[in-house]
Design an enzyme around this catalytic site. Structure first.
Site, PDB file in Angstrom:
ATOM      1  CG  HIS A 608       0.027   9.146   2.833  1.00  0.00           C
ATOM      2  ND1 HIS A 608      -0.213  10.223   3.140  1.00  0.00           N
ATOM      3  CD2 HIS A 608      -1.062   8.542   2.308  1.00  0.00           C
ATOM      4  CE1 HIS A 608      -1.552  10.752   2.934  1.00  0.00           C
ATOM      5  NE2 HIS A 608      -1.995   9.593   2.514  1.00  0.00           N
ATOM      6  CG  ASP A 612      -0.603  16.481   4.697  1.00  0.00           C
ATOM      7  OD1 ASP A 612      -0.203  17.497   3.845  1.00  0.00           O
ATOM      8  OD2 ASP A 612      -0.730  16.937   5.803  1.00  0.00           O
TER       9      ASP A 612
END
Length: 635
Positions: A608, A612
């Site tokens: 992450h 995104d």
């Protein structure tokens, strides 16, 4: 003054700083000297990492050494240079002084080997860049875990200045040698006995001491799988000496020089041999073989005699090993029969007490019960029942229970996989994105390639090409997270790692520049790498690196799953099996009607910090577009 920079491995002293200030883009090189079985580090503008890559296949062009050296001047004493422990690899924070080649007071010429340093990668030779004299050694032979930058020696220009070096220089810098890891606490009171590898070089003819090499960046120990050469055999350049099982694969260890294999120090089947530990001795002349055998063999024989005497004594008085390792199965038997583990002889590696050792002790009947604690004394009836049981009944019960399970030793590969997976889940924030794609265009293309062009490719081969094209279209997805800089780094090439299951564990051979290769070329390369992975013959450059991973379980009844990211990569694509589903489609007449289509689930596990929602969505959109119009990949 022109200095040779081809074998630079020395703390950069102030004079060298001025000489190298005008040098441009200096890259590391590794070469092997003719007088040693270890590798030397160099620094040259035009050389490339060739010698080490021949052995390990590892080439790190980003290797930037940090040199340490300070020149001191004083009106009271002569000028001298304090040499610090250098950083010989990007990950090196400390090193071991394996051996000093020069003694205090020796004359030093440019290029002379001062000492041998064990790093986190290999054993390297440490050369001098200046002439002078070795005035004082601050860190002696065998010193362990010397921090980078810590002073290790002092040199002077004139021999008369040796006696003028102040005694306070380097005070407190000596490093205490640590006790070997494998030495038990019980051995502290007795003097350690020499092993077969404790060889005095002065007693031997000219020879080369071969050490366990670091065959991968993460390797710190290895297993000797097979010796291809026997003691006394003639060795040519390029001959395979032995096969070494690393944390990645089983690799062949080639000879870099001619000679004869005089002595094998780590026999076939040796486990967890530390990197840098001597494994063999070679000589140039066949007549020197016996001298090496007699020198090292005599000590081994004396040790074996002492071991035989010790075994005889243990029949009367069992060996006390309170700190020994005990396998789970052995613990269960010891607990069940109330035995004292210190009275049972251990036969496992590193003094491990195995299930077989306990069973043998039970059958022999010569057992010492475990000392009772206060809690155990509180239940005399239970103790009475246990003591009343005969050794024969206990032996039968133990044999019956032993059939229920078996301890399987873990391979080096599986140990590393387990460690990496745990670190990935703990340290990498996983983001999961899933989507279903239509598989029919892919199946149609595969069928046409076989019927029209006689080209046989698998579904996985085409998926690799589809993913590579999507990474090329969305370069933000072809990246990784640099923890030191705290930023995303984009990768220049699209290198796809393919998960291949082997008997020893999961391997990930790499299809490099997959976006520039045809489907048939990818298919041929996948077959070749998969076969080498299953045989344990992958070279380091064939499985190290990669920018993106694919794990395909479509051949099993697995509809969807989430894979774990393989650091330092930022994502892995999990591919499930294809399923027939009914969904509405619009026909050529513009009327919506039900139809049977093949659907495939894709689940992306992404870091992450790199991915995104925007990047992940763009990548999956590119994937779906490639699957729906897959023939354009042929353009």
């Amino acid at each position: 003054m022109a200095l040779s920079l081809s074998r630079l491995r020395h703390p950069l002293i102030s004079r060298s700083l001025r000489l190298l200030s005008s040098s441009s883009s200096v890259s590391r090189s590794l070469s092997r000297t003719s007088k040693s079985g270890i590798f030397s580090v160099g620094c040259d503008e035009h050389q490339r990492l060739t010698s080490l890559s021949r052995l390990t296949g590892v080439c790190d062009n980003s290797l930037k050494p940090k040199w340490f050296g300070i020149r001191y001047f004083s009106s009271a004493d002569s000028s001298h240079i304090v040499i610090g422990m250098p950083a010989l690899s990007p990950t090196m924070t400390q090193g071991n002084i394996a051996k000093w080649r020069k003694k205090e007071g020796d004359k030093i010429e440019v290029g002379d080997i001062l000492c041998e340093i064990e790093t986190d990668k290999a054993t390297l030779e440490f050369e001098s860049l200046e002439e002078g004299f070795l005035a004082k050694i601050l860190v002696p032979d065998g010193s362990k875990d010397v921090p980078v930058g810590q002073p290790i020696a002092i040199t002077v220009e004139d021999q008369d200045d040796i006696k003028n070096v102040p005694a306070s220089v380097g005070s407190g810098t000596e490093v205490k040698e640590k006790k070997p890891i494998h030495q038990d606490d019980s051995d502290e009171e007795r003097k350690p006995e020499p092993t077969s590898t404790d060889i005095n070089a002065s007693e031997l003819p000219p020879h080369i001491l071969l050490e366990m090499p670091a065959l991968s960046p993460t390797m710190n120990q290895g297993n000797i799988a097979t010796w291809r050469k026997k003691e006394g055999d003639k060795i040519e350049v390029g001959d395979i000496l032995c096969e070494i099982e690393t944390d990645k694969a089983t690799l062949e260890f080639e000879s870099m020089e001619e000679g004869y294999l005089a002595k094998i120090l780590a026999p076939e089947g040796s486990k967890e041999v530390a990197v840098g530990q001597p494994i063999a001795i070679t000589v140039e002349d066949a007549g020197d073989i016996e001298a090496v055998k007699n020198s090292s063999g005599g000590r081994s024989a004396s040790k074996n005699e002492q071991a035989t005497k010790h075994d005889t004594k243990t029949e009367v008085k069992p060996q006390k090993t309170s700190s020994k390792r005990i396998s789970p199965a052995a613990k269960l038997l010891i607990s069940e029969y109330g035995l004292d583990p210190s009275t049972i002889n251990a036969s496992g590696p590193h003094g491990t007490l195995l299930k077989g050792d306990v069973l043998s002790a039970i059958k022999s009947g010569k057992l010492t019960p475990k000392p009772y604690s206060a809690k155990e004394k509180a239940s005399p009836s239970q103790s009475h029942q246990q003591s009343a049981a005969s050794p024969e009944s206990k032996s039968a019960s133990a044999s019956k229970q032993s059939d229920a399970y078996e301890d399987l030793p873990n391979s080096q590969i599986r140990k590393v996989i387990a460690k990496r997976l745990l670190e990935s889940k703990q340290n990498t924030p996983h983001l999961y994105l899933s989507s279903d794609v239509t598989l029919d265009p892919l199946l149609s293309l595969r069928k046409d390639l076989k019927e029209q062009y006689d080209v046989k490719v698998s579904v996985n081969d085409i998926i690799i090409k589809v993913v590579a094209a999507a990474l090329r279209n969305v370069p933000e997805a072809n990246a990784y997270w640099d923890a030191e800089k705290g930023e995303v780094v984009l990768c220049d090439s699209v290198d796809i790692s393919i998960a291949v299951a082997t008997e020893k564990g999961l391997m990930t051979p790499i299809i490099r520049n997959a976006d520039h290769k045809t489907i048939s070329a990818i298919s041929s390369e996948v077959k070749e790498l998969a076969a080498k992975a299953r045989d344990g013959k992958l070279k380091p450059q064939e499985f190290q690196g990669g920018t993106f991973s694919i794990s395909n379980l479509g051949m099993y009844p697995v509809d969807k799953f989430c894979a774990i990211i393989n650091p330092p990569q930022a994502c892995i694509l999990a591919v499930g099996r294809g399923n027939k589903v009914v969904e509405p489609i619009i026909g050529s007449d513009g009327i919506e009607k039900p139809a049977v289509v093949n659907k495939l689930n894709l689940t992306l596990s992404a870091d992450h910090r790199v991915f995104d929602g925007k990047v992940g969505g763009a990548f999956l959109s590119a994937l779906k577009s490639n699957f729906s119009d897959i023939r354009r990949l042929l353009l």
